[in-house]
Design a protein around this motif. Structure first.
Motif, mmCIF file in Angstrom:
data_model
loop_
_atom_site.group_PDB
_atom_site.id
_atom_site.type_symbol
_atom_site.label_atom_id
_atom_site.label_comp_id
_atom_site.label_asym_id
_atom_site.label_seq_id
_atom_site.Cartn_x
_atom_site.Cartn_y
_atom_site.Cartn_z
ATOM 1 N N ASP A 1 0.820 -1.209 0.000
ATOM 2 C CA ASP A 1 0.000 0.000 0.000
ATOM 3 C C ASP A 1 0.858 1.265 0.000
ATOM 4 O O ASP A 1 0.451 2.306 -0.534
ATOM 5 N N LYS A 2 2.073 1.188 0.559
ATOM 6 C CA LYS A 2 2.960 2.347 0.560
ATOM 7 C C LYS A 2 3.531 2.615 -0.829
ATOM 8 O O LYS A 2 3.931 3.752 -1.136
ATOM 9 N N ILE A 3 3.569 1.573 -1.666
ATOM 10 C CA ILE A 3 4.003 1.780 -3.050
ATOM 11 C C ILE A 3 3.080 2.765 -3.743
ATOM 12 O O ILE A 3 3.516 3.583 -4.560
ATOM 13 N N ALA A 4 1.780 2.698 -3.418
ATOM 14 C CA ALA A 4 0.810 3.606 -4.035
ATOM 15 C C ALA A 4 1.139 5.062 -3.691
ATOM 16 O O ALA A 4 1.032 5.949 -4.540
ATOM 17 N N ILE A 5 1.564 5.316 -2.442
ATOM 18 C CA ILE A 5 1.944 6.670 -2.041
ATOM 19 C C ILE A 5 3.172 7.130 -2.817
ATOM 20 O O ILE A 5 3.204 8.230 -3.379
ATOM 21 N N TYR A 6 4.187 6.274 -2.839
ATOM 22 C CA TYR A 6 5.418 6.630 -3.547
ATOM 23 C C TYR A 6 5.161 6.782 -5.044
ATOM 24 O O TYR A 6 5.693 7.703 -5.681
ATOM 25 N N ASP A 7 4.335 5.893 -5.605
ATOM 26 C CA ASP A 7 4.057 5.937 -7.043
ATOM 27 C C ASP A 7 3.384 7.245 -7.437
ATOM 28 O O ASP A 7 3.732 7.838 -8.467
ATOM 29 N N LEU A 8 2.441 7.719 -6.632
ATOM 30 C CA LEU A 8 1.790 8.987 -6.962
ATOM 31 C C LEU A 8 2.786 10.149 -6.837
ATOM 32 O O LEU A 8 2.787 11.065 -7.664
ATOM 33 N N GLY A 9 3.646 10.091 -5.814
ATOM 34 C CA GLY A 9 4.670 11.121 -5.688
ATOM 35 C C GLY A 9 5.596 11.155 -6.893
ATOM 36 O O GLY A 9 5.942 12.230 -7.410
#
Length: 417
Positions: A251-259
């Motif tokens: 789920d943290k990949i989603a945060i990094y991916d949007l960044g």
């Protein structure tokens, strides 16, 4: 004034046309993630979306293998030999043959990987993600860039991505459909690639002929430093996804991916400008023109970064919702990278590469990657790798190190004079 304007337009007609076509494509590239990201996050959820990005990151390594650096070396060769029809036939035939061999090799490796004892859904997802490699196998972007006909790149990419966009909204309705995301991307890439080859062989009248092993080895060897550079680059550019997925959760990949998506929006103008001028610079080697472009790019990106700051939180909430509010500080840090990139990329592509200093480019990338791994090791040793923002800070420091190395090389060898 009018006469000066007409003279300017006549002198840089092809460059302006290429820039215009690529601008249209980049505007669409900016819009597409903003449309698909919130939809996929809502339908798939952060965890499944993270799994899709994780698998696509693995598949991207096979894309690097199939590309093998020809996006730069073949473009340069075609630009130099664009008036020599026989030579063009040899270059195109050789590149396509090598790409087919590398694609088959990649397919064998994928089959071996999916036979390993991992979860069945991961195997299927990885195989689905491999379809993205059709873009590197089929789409002759390197040819169109070499002959400075960017309109084909724009039109065919728009077709491929519109197909992907439409099919996403028509077919991906729940988390059960997550396998379709990379597969539909691959379908769009396949159609765009086939259309591109049709233009090369029918409209451009390139003749495909089987080349000797000696000829294939020549082009393979020529691109090897760029390929090695791309592999090493991918470590610092893509390993964050692996580390975040393993240590912090999918789920943290989603945060990094949007960044990273937000950061990439601000990288695009620099990429666009340098793609447009690369064939021209490769032919005339006028470095004063490159220096002008660097200044314009830097101040343009600086203005964009300053303008976006007050509304960044609102934009993130609008497209990702409050569940991914952690994106905002990550994005603010990552937005420092485009400023560094606006100088670093032209130093690399339109200075070091056009002068054929491939080995120095590779050395810089190796050192930059080692610097990245040292930062990761330090973060691990001091137990500070518990937040996505740390990976964002590491990314910016890596861009800074890369810029400093390239500047030192260009200054020492007097490549910009």
């Amino acid at each position: 004034m009018i006469n000066k304007l007409n003279t300017f337009l006549a002198r840089y007609k092809i460059l302006i046309q290429n820039f215009s076509y690529l601008s249209i494509l980049q505007i669409f590239n900016i819009a597409l993630p903003l449309v698909t990201f919130p939809y996929l996050i809502r339908v798939l959820g952060a965890n499944l979306y993270g799994q899709v990005i994780f698998a696509q990151t693995i598949a991207s390594y096979f894309s690097i293998l199939i590309s093998y650096g020809f996006d730069l070396t073949a473009t340069r060769e075609i630009s130099i030999n664009r008036l020599n029809r026989d030579k063009l036939n040899i270059i195109v035939s050789s590149v396509l043959q090598i790409k087919m061999i590398l694609w088959l090799l990649s397919l064998i490796m994928i089959i071996i990987i999916i036979l390993l004892p991992i979860h069945s859904y991961n195997r299927i997802l990885l195989l689905s993600s491999f379809s993205i490699c059709f873009n590197e196998l089929l789409f002759p972007q390197w040819y169109f860039r070499g002959i400075e006909k960017m309109k084909y790149i724009t039109l065919l990419n728009l077709i491929a991505r519109l197909i992907f966009l439409v099919l996403i909204f028509l077919t991906v309705k729940s988390g059960d459909d997550y396998l379709l995301v990379p597969l539909l991307n691959g379908i769009g890439a396949f159609i765009g690639g086939i259309l591109g080859l049709f233009i090369v062989f029918k409209k451009e009248k390139i003749v495909f002929t089987i080349q000797s092993r000696k000829t294939l080895w020549h082009y393979l060897k020529e691109s090897s430093p760029i390929f090695a550079s791309n592999i090493v680059i991918s470590i610092k550019d893509k390993f964050n996804v692996f580390f975040i997925g393993i240590f912090l959760g999918m789920d943290k990949i989603a945060i990094y991916d949007l960044g990273v998506k937000i950061m990439n929006l601000f990288l695009q103008p620099t990429i666009l400008i340098n793609d447009a001028i690369y064939p021209k610079v490769a032919m005339d080697l006028k470095m004063h023109f490159v220096k002008k472009i660097m200044k314009i790019s830097f101040f343009f990106i600086l203005a964009l970064v300053i303008i976006i700051q007050p509304v960044l939180a609102t934009i993130v909430e609008l497209f990702a919702g409050k569940d991914l509010s952690g994106v905002v500080p990550v994005a603010r840090i990552l937005l420092l990278a485009p400023l560094l990139f606006s100088i670093s990329l032209p130093l690399s592509r339109n200075c070091i590469i056009v002068f054929g200093k491939y080995n120095l480019l590779l050395l810089g990338i190796v050192l930059t990657t080692l610097f990245y791994l040292v930062l990761i090791w330090i973060g691990y040793e001091f137990d500070i790798m518990h937040k996505v923002i740390v990976f964002a800070a590491i990314t910016v420091f890596v861009y800074l190190f890369e810029l400093l190395f390239r500047f030192i090389i260009c200054h020492k060898l007097k490549l910009l004079t």
